[in-house]
Design an enzyme around this catalytic site. Sequence first.
Site, PDB file in Angstrom:
ATOM      1  N   CYS A   8       1.811 -13.400  11.067  1.00  0.00           N
ATOM      2  CA  CYS A   8       1.741 -14.821  10.726  1.00  0.00           C
ATOM      3  C   CYS A   8       3.003 -15.124   9.937  1.00  0.00           C
ATOM      4  CB  CYS A   8       0.450 -15.184   9.977  1.00  0.00           C
ATOM      5  SG  CYS A   8       0.268 -14.521   8.318  1.00  0.00           S
ATOM      6  N   THR A  66       3.775 -15.160   6.678  1.00  0.00           N
ATOM      7  CA  THR A  66       4.061 -14.151   5.652  1.00  0.00           C
ATOM      8  C   THR A  66       3.457 -12.796   5.973  1.00  0.00           C
ATOM      9  OG1 THR A  66       2.088 -14.645   4.352  1.00  0.00           O
ATOM     10  CG2 THR A  66       4.115 -15.887   3.827  1.00  0.00           C
ATOM     11  N   ASP A 100      -0.479 -15.994  14.715  1.00  0.00           N
ATOM     12  CA  ASP A 100      -0.715 -17.429  14.750  1.00  0.00           C
ATOM     13  C   ASP A 100       0.507 -18.079  15.394  1.00  0.00           C
ATOM     14  OD1 ASP A 100       1.246 -17.448  12.780  1.00  0.00           O
ATOM     15  OD2 ASP A 100      -0.012 -18.363  11.247  1.00  0.00           O
ATOM     16  N   HIS A 144      -0.284   7.999   4.462  1.00  0.00           N
ATOM     17  CA  HIS A 144      -1.134   8.169   3.284  1.00  0.00           C
ATOM     18  C   HIS A 144      -2.429   7.379   3.330  1.00  0.00           C
ATOM     19  CE1 HIS A 144       2.356   9.631   0.492  1.00  0.00           C
ATOM     20  NE2 HIS A 144       2.257  10.320   1.612  1.00  0.00           N
ATOM     21  N   HIS A 184      -5.039  12.818   0.883  1.00  0.00           N
ATOM     22  CA  HIS A 184      -5.098  11.414   1.287  1.00  0.00           C
ATOM     23  C   HIS A 184      -6.419  11.092   1.981  1.00  0.00           C
ATOM     24  CE1 HIS A 184      -0.957  11.267   0.135  1.00  0.00           C
ATOM     25  NE2 HIS A 184      -0.643  12.201   1.013  1.00  0.00           N
TER      26      HIS A 184
END
Length: 149
Positions: free
Chosen positions: A69, A71, A12, A102, A137
């Site tokens: 973005c 965060t 963004d 993983h 995994h």
Amino acid sequence: MTASKRIVLSSDHAAIQLRQTISGHVEEQGWEVVDIGPRTPESTHYPKHGEAAARFVASGECQLGIILCGTGQGIMMAANKVKGIRCGVCADAFSARMIRQHNDANMLSIGARVVGEGLALDIVDAFLSAQFEGGRHATRVEMIGALEG
């Protein structure tokens, strides 16, 4: 899937500069970058950028994706709504390596207001250099995929 190493990048408005730095960094490592993020600082909506990048990965047009973005959380949530996407937000290199090894993550999300440029590049390097380990995994990744319905 394409033969060359293709990676999609988007963000963004909060992460344009860091996205462009990452773009140059991964190009230097031999990746063909598909940068679909905004170029100007006007406010934009991270869900549309997360979804758009995720569709490049889900379709096979790009093997991996990196999204950003403020965060890293919101854009990651949007990307993970696209079937076949396994995206994790990382603020350290260890987590970035582990989501590939993983969880077979095919997308990485970074918070531009959380990590600095140097750490962001370390996170990207850890993500790109790691490989899925399979084995036990793989069963867990299949379980995640089954949740998509």
